[in-house]
Scaffold this active site. Structure first.
Site, PDB file in Angstrom:
ATOM      1  N   GLU A 191      18.286  54.232 -94.594  1.00 44.13           N
ATOM      2  CA  GLU A 191      18.079  53.712 -93.237  1.00 44.13           C
ATOM      3  C   GLU A 191      18.734  52.350 -93.041  1.00 44.13           C
ATOM      4  OE1 GLU A 191      14.271  52.432 -95.506  1.00 44.13           O
ATOM      5  OE2 GLU A 191      15.774  54.027 -95.561  1.00 44.13           O
ATOM      6  N   CYS A 208      12.664  56.473-101.452  1.00 44.19           N
ATOM      7  CA  CYS A 208      12.163  55.539-102.467  1.00 44.19           C
ATOM      8  C   CYS A 208      10.836  56.046-103.038  1.00 44.19           C
ATOM      9  CB  CYS A 208      12.052  54.136-101.879  1.00 44.19           C
ATOM     10  SG  CYS A 208      11.946  52.838-103.145  1.00 44.19           S
ATOM     11  N   HIS A 219      17.532  53.410 -99.973  1.00 44.40           N
ATOM     12  CA  HIS A 219      17.084  53.280 -98.583  1.00 44.40           C
ATOM     13  C   HIS A 219      18.258  53.523 -97.635  1.00 44.40           C
ATOM     14  CE1 HIS A 219      12.964  51.698 -99.186  1.00 44.40           C
ATOM     15  NE2 HIS A 219      13.467  51.258-100.324  1.00 44.40           N
TER      16      HIS A 219
END
Length: 544
Positions: free
Chosen positions: A518, A382, A516
């Site tokens: 994750e 990001c 993102h």
């Protein structure tokens, strides 16, 4: 028939209700049941999207674009069931909905009250979109006795009557502290917590007792006697070496059996915990270790990067190595090249995560430059990708004044405010002076990868879908200049307007992503980017 498990907490916060809920759901799932987990948050924010990470930890984003509590990340990581906007509600959202209905006249002149209007709204949320599920676990935020949580407590009390005992169970998580001066565990806080809960009309069926020492059978019997629960339903919960060992510990103590017995369901046999055994075995017996430096803004609170931390652990599981994370405040690198070299040289990988605001930005850019020049594996997420583009513009593309409009006016807006994009419902537009809450590019969006790119080989394909949470975007008008400087745009939105991934093919591992990743990583299914990044760090460790 869908059954509901309501999870409450007492004595103190941070006992691990979310982790317990996720572990219980995983155990039920391992017994063949279908599950869903929901979180009720008593605060008045509509969602945590505008809250500081130091106040609330990370904001977890779902596929459908909801900004939610970080516990939903635990839920997904432990069950693999994608969370939805309907799985997290706050007092603010409840009241916002009720007031909007009152203004429209939907209540037909009635006096709008906490009971029944607020409690009815909470109950409607709890049971919505639950058809076809075996169990829905509902975690109530805060602790018993909090003023803010009273409407939620009343709502779940009513749901016991509405749905019947055969479809509802209450699990209460409490604390049994060890008093060193006395040399013993004390059950009185648990007794008081259950007394407060029963005063609200809720009798727990199962008690989960957090303690730092083994809970003697005599104490279990005492808690059962004074709290009016079966002794087999008093479940000790000691600290685990890893959070991924918690489901195994809860099963060993009988949590899943106690819950099934509360529903009068058969509890014989054992769940299939093979994957949890495999995960804990790999975590407990690594074949090496690597150190990753996370250069961020909120490094003073680990929960601010909770999903990121876990995704790196997952990458380690996939590579059978222990990942040591070194949290580095980006501000300490601003204007101090000696400090930067001293901190980053021993690392096997550098990761610059997402964030908001100018503070620490020059330190992040300096970290990108270090990783690029020293050939250290680099991962930008990001804002981290945006900093990589600004670094590339300044130092390899000859655009010395490159910056982002997020930090103020600039003549070279390599990164700028995204004002419109194609969403699932068509064209979405935002204004710079608009509300902050819920106005970013949120949720899952598709991206197309270049067929010969590094990331296409990592993903094993050219079509991906990843979750976003950002208000600013790399300016595609700088694409040619940046690519001439060696930073390749290897992933774009399907319409070709929004950069999604950049990489440097001449570098051992240099990838920046606007989304993102994750948020979609799981211990039993590590995200391919984190798996590959840690693999690159392992190779780097052999060179250092």
């Amino acid at each position: 028939m869908t059954r509901f498990i309501f999870i409450t907490g007492g004595v103190v916060s941070s006992l691990g209700k979310g982790l317990m809920a996720a572990s219980l759901a995983a155990l039920l799932q391992a017994r063949g049941y279908t599950v869903r987990i929901r979180k009720f948050d008593p605060y008045l924010n509509v969602d945590p999207g505008t809250m500081s990470p130091y106040q609330h930890g990370e904001v977890y984003v779902t596929d459908d674009g909801a900004e939610t509590d970080l516990d939903l990340g635990h839920y997904e990581r432990f069950t693999g069931v994608p969370s939805r906007q309907s799985d997290n509600v706050t007092s603010g959202r409840i009241y916002q909905t009720i007031i909007a209905k009152e203004r429209r006249g939907d209540y037909l002149g009635a006096t709008v009250q906490v009971i029944p209007h607020v409690t009815d709204a909470i109950k409607a949320f709890a049971v919505a979109e639950t058809d076809g599920l075996d169990f829905v676990l509902c975690e109530i935020g805060g602790t018993v006795g909090d003023i803010e949580s009273l409407p939620f407590m009343e709502a779940i009390r009513q749901l016991r009557n509405d749905l019947g005992r055969e479809r509802t169970a209450f699990v209460h998580l409490t604390l049994v502290p060890y008093i060193a001066a006395a040399g013993e565990l004390k059950t009185k806080p648990t007794q008081h917590s259950v007394r407060d809960l029963t005063a609200l009309g809720i009798q727990p069926d199962v008690l989960v007792c957090r303690c730092e020492r083994p809970l003697p059978e005599s104490d279990r019997a005492k808690i059962a006697l004074f709290c009016n629960v079966r002794q087999s339903a008093v479940i000790p919960a000691l600290d685990a070496k890893t959070i991924y060992g918690v489901p195994l510990q809860y099963h060993a103590e009988g949590l899943d059996r106690a819950v099934l017995e509360a529903f009068a369901l058969p509890a014989e046999g054992s769940p299939d915990l093979t994957r949890w055994d495999r995960i804990t075995e790999r975590l407990g017996n690594p074949e090496g270790e690597v150190t990753i430096g996370v250069v961020g803004k909120y490094v003073g609170l680990a929960d601010a990067y909770k999903s990121l931390n876990e995704a790196l652990v997952h990458g380690g599981i996939a590579n059978r190595v222990k990942v040591n994370i070194r949290w580095l405040d980006a501000e300490m690198f601003e204007g101090d090249s000696d400090e930067l070299a001293q901190q980053l040289e021993p690392l096997h990988g550098v990761l610059v995560p997402g964030g908001f605001g100018e503070r620490g930005s020059e330190g992040k850019i300096a970290s990108v430059r270090f990783a690029r020049e020293r050939k250290v594996p680099f991962f930008g997420i990001c804002l981290g990708m945006q900093m990589a583009c600004i670094e590339g513009a300044r130092n390899t593309a000859g655009i010395g004044g490159a910056s982002t409009t997020e930090f103020g006016p600039t003549d070279e807006p390599v990164v700028g405010l995204i004002t419109e994009w194609m969403g699932k419902e068509g064209l979405e537009q935002r204004a710079a002076e608009g509300d902050l809450g819920g106005t970013m590019r949120l949720g899952a969006y598709d991206a197309a990868l270049s067929g010969n790119s590094v990331v296409a080989s990592i993903y094993g394909g050219t079509a991906i879908s990843e979750r976003h949470r950002h208000r600013y975007e790399v300016n595609v008008h700088y694409k040619d200049a940046l690519e001439q400087g060696g930073l390749v745009f290897s992933g774009m939105s399907p319409d070709g307007r929004l950069p999604e991934i950049v990489e440097r093919p001449d570098h051992p591992w240099f990838v920046g992503v606007q989304f993102h990743p994750e948020l979609k990583s799981k211990p039993f299914d590590p995200h391919p980017l984190f798996k590959s990044f840690v693999e690159a760090a392992v190779k780097q460790s052999r060179l250092v």
